[in-house]
Write a protein that holds these residues in place. Structure first.
Motif, PDB file in Angstrom:
ATOM      1  N   TYR A 142      27.246 -40.938  41.008  1.00 43.62           N
ATOM      2  CA  TYR A 142      28.428 -41.468  40.317  1.00 43.62           C
ATOM      3  C   TYR A 142      29.377 -42.110  41.327  1.00 43.62           C
ATOM      4  O   TYR A 142      29.925 -43.185  41.096  1.00 43.62           O
ATOM      5  CB  TYR A 142      29.112 -40.335  39.560  1.00 43.62           C
ATOM      6  CG  TYR A 142      30.303 -40.752  38.741  1.00 43.62           C
ATOM      7  CD1 TYR A 142      30.187 -40.935  37.372  1.00 43.62           C
ATOM      8  CD2 TYR A 142      31.547 -40.953  39.315  1.00 43.62           C
ATOM      9  CE1 TYR A 142      31.275 -41.313  36.600  1.00 43.62           C
ATOM     10  CE2 TYR A 142      32.638 -41.329  38.567  1.00 43.62           C
ATOM     11  CZ  TYR A 142      32.503 -41.515  37.208  1.00 43.62           C
ATOM     12  OH  TYR A 142      33.577 -41.893  36.465  1.00 43.62           O
ATOM     13  N   LEU A 143      29.555 -41.436  42.463  1.00 41.32           N
ATOM     14  CA  LEU A 143      30.436 -41.947  43.513  1.00 41.32           C
ATOM     15  C   LEU A 143      29.894 -43.275  44.060  1.00 41.32           C
ATOM     16  O   LEU A 143      30.661 -44.210  44.314  1.00 41.32           O
ATOM     17  CB  LEU A 143      30.562 -40.908  44.623  1.00 41.32           C
ATOM     18  CG  LEU A 143      31.651 -41.067  45.662  1.00 41.32           C
ATOM     19  CD1 LEU A 143      33.015 -41.246  45.027  1.00 41.32           C
ATOM     20  CD2 LEU A 143      31.663 -39.851  46.580  1.00 41.32           C
ATOM     21  N   ALA A 144      28.580 -43.376  44.207  1.00 41.87           N
ATOM     22  CA  ALA A 144      27.970 -44.631  44.662  1.00 41.87           C
ATOM     23  C   ALA A 144      28.245 -45.755  43.663  1.00 41.87           C
ATOM     24  O   ALA A 144      28.525 -46.898  44.053  1.00 41.87           O
ATOM     25  CB  ALA A 144      26.469 -44.444  44.860  1.00 41.87           C
ATOM     26  N   LEU A 145      28.184 -45.439  42.387  1.00 37.56           N
ATOM     27  CA  LEU A 145      28.507 -46.439  41.363  1.00 37.56           C
ATOM     28  C   LEU A 145      29.985 -46.847  41.452  1.00 37.56           C
ATOM     29  O   LEU A 145      30.316 -48.029  41.302  1.00 37.56           O
ATOM     30  CB  LEU A 145      28.193 -45.902  39.963  1.00 37.56           C
ATOM     31  CG  LEU A 145      26.713 -45.719  39.642  1.00 37.56           C
ATOM     32  CD1 LEU A 145      26.537 -44.875  38.380  1.00 37.56           C
ATOM     33  CD2 LEU A 145      26.030 -47.074  39.500  1.00 37.56           C
ATOM     34  N   GLY A 146      30.857 -45.871  41.695  1.00 43.53           N
ATOM     35  CA  GLY A 146      32.283 -46.176  41.842  1.00 43.53           C
ATOM     36  C   GLY A 146      32.556 -47.062  43.038  1.00 43.53           C
ATOM     37  O   GLY A 146      33.350 -48.013  42.960  1.00 43.53           O
ATOM     38  N   VAL A 147      31.892 -46.793  44.147  1.00 44.16           N
ATOM     39  CA  VAL A 147      32.031 -47.639  45.341  1.00 44.16           C
ATOM     40  C   VAL A 147      31.530 -49.045  45.035  1.00 44.16           C
ATOM     41  O   VAL A 147      32.153 -50.040  45.419  1.00 44.16           O
ATOM     42  CB  VAL A 147      31.283 -47.020  46.544  1.00 44.16           C
ATOM     43  CG1 VAL A 147      31.184 -48.009  47.697  1.00 44.16           C
ATOM     44  CG2 VAL A 147      31.968 -45.733  46.993  1.00 44.16           C
ATOM     45  N   ASP A 176      36.017 -45.728  40.245  1.00 41.15           N
ATOM     46  CA  ASP A 176      36.478 -44.351  40.070  1.00 41.15           C
ATOM     47  C   ASP A 176      36.047 -43.576  41.307  1.00 41.15           C
ATOM     48  O   ASP A 176      34.913 -43.112  41.395  1.00 41.15           O
ATOM     49  CB  ASP A 176      35.851 -43.765  38.797  1.00 41.15           C
ATOM     50  CG  ASP A 176      36.443 -42.419  38.429  1.00 41.15           C
ATOM     51  OD1 ASP A 176      37.496 -42.050  38.968  1.00 41.15           O
ATOM     52  OD2 ASP A 176      35.839 -41.736  37.588  1.00 41.15           O
ATOM     53  N   LEU A 177      36.942 -43.448  42.278  1.00 43.37           N
ATOM     54  CA  LEU A 177      36.600 -42.801  43.535  1.00 43.37           C
ATOM     55  C   LEU A 177      37.305 -41.462  43.732  1.00 43.37           C
ATOM     56  O   LEU A 177      36.729 -40.546  44.320  1.00 43.37           O
ATOM     57  CB  LEU A 177      36.918 -43.725  44.714  1.00 43.37           C
ATOM     58  CG  LEU A 177      36.229 -45.084  44.699  1.00 43.37           C
ATOM     59  CD1 LEU A 177      36.674 -45.922  45.889  1.00 43.37           C
ATOM     60  CD2 LEU A 177      34.729 -44.936  44.669  1.00 43.37           C
ATOM     61  N   LEU A 178      38.535 -41.334  43.259  1.00 43.74           N
ATOM     62  CA  LEU A 178      39.308 -40.119  43.503  1.00 43.74           C
ATOM     63  C   LEU A 178      38.677 -38.896  42.849  1.00 43.74           C
ATOM     64  O   LEU A 178      38.424 -37.882  43.519  1.00 43.74           O
ATOM     65  CB  LEU A 178      40.754 -40.292  43.012  1.00 43.74           C
ATOM     66  CG  LEU A 178      41.663 -39.078  43.226  1.00 43.74           C
ATOM     67  CD1 LEU A 178      41.861 -38.826  44.713  1.00 43.74           C
ATOM     68  CD2 LEU A 178      42.984 -39.269  42.530  1.00 43.74           C
ATOM     69  N   HIS A 179      38.411 -38.971  41.558  1.00 45.59           N
ATOM     70  CA  HIS A 179      37.856 -37.806  40.848  1.00 45.59           C
ATOM     71  C   HIS A 179      36.498 -37.373  41.398  1.00 45.59           C
ATOM     72  O   HIS A 179      36.315 -36.195  41.702  1.00 45.59           O
ATOM     73  CB  HIS A 179      37.777 -38.066  39.342  1.00 45.59           C
ATOM     74  CG  HIS A 179      39.095 -37.925  38.661  1.00 45.59           C
ATOM     75  ND1 HIS A 179      39.935 -38.990  38.490  1.00 45.59           N
ATOM     76  CD2 HIS A 179      39.724 -36.846  38.137  1.00 45.59           C
ATOM     77  CE1 HIS A 179      41.027 -38.584  37.880  1.00 45.59           C
ATOM     78  NE2 HIS A 179      40.935 -37.285  37.649  1.00 45.59           N
TER      79      HIS A 179
END
Length: 179
Positions: free
Chosen positions: A29-34, A130-133
């Protein structure tokens, strides 16, 4: 009630699979946010938001709930108990916190994914990512993992009382006469 060894191992296997899967899904998910933050392509940003919504609802949420549920079963069905050790209690509180924050955040992700579906290229770049969450969530999940691996010492008051009760019972049991 302590689980029989076979059931305990099965439950532990499911718990570890869900917990490690949760961590892996958050990394994805974080990779998608980046990708949504750094890409110059409107279609990549759109696809990232749609994928974040799908990953969140269909992978992360079920894994979080399963990890919480199986963690409770493990705590209640093993000698560790739910309230005996601080590391178990802290792990439980952090897992509940992470799950609640996730459940509260996912409607926002869905709303932003809906916006991404309908937005033109200029509006998509303003969505960002979306990186913070997921970043903070990953830190919390890794802290939980460290607590579960190292199991720092420290009985709660309840755990100390239970330990004292067990010791008293062991000393009060009559021993069989020697032959």
């Amino acid at each position: 009630m302590i689980m029989p060894p076979g059931l305990r191992k099965l439950t532990l296997t499911v718990h570890l699979s869900c917990s490690v899967g949760w961590i892996g899904a958050v990394v994805a998910y974080l990779a998608l946010g980046v990708s949504a933050v750094t890409s110059q392509s409107a279609e990549t940003v759109r696809a990232a938001w749609i994928a974040m919504e799908l990953t969140g609802w269909f992978v992360i949420v079920p894994l979080a709930l399963a990890a919480l549920l199986t963690g409770l079963v493990m705590a209640l069905g093993t000698p560790w108990g739910l309230f005996r050790y601080y590391w178990v209690l802290i792990t439980l509180m952090l897992t509940i916190l992470a799950t609640v924050v996730l459940l509260l955040h996912m409607p926002t992700v869905s709303s932003l994914a809906d916006m991404a579906r309908a937005a033109d290229a200029a509006d998509l770049r303003r969505l960002g990512g979306d990186l913070l969450h997921p970043g903070l969530g990953l830190v919390v999940l890794l802290a939980i993992m460290v607590l579960n691996v190292y199991k720092p010492r420290g009985l709660t008051r309840y755990g100390w009382r239970k330990q004292q009760e067990q010791r008293r019972k062991q000393h009060q049991q009559p021993t069989a006469p020697a032959r």
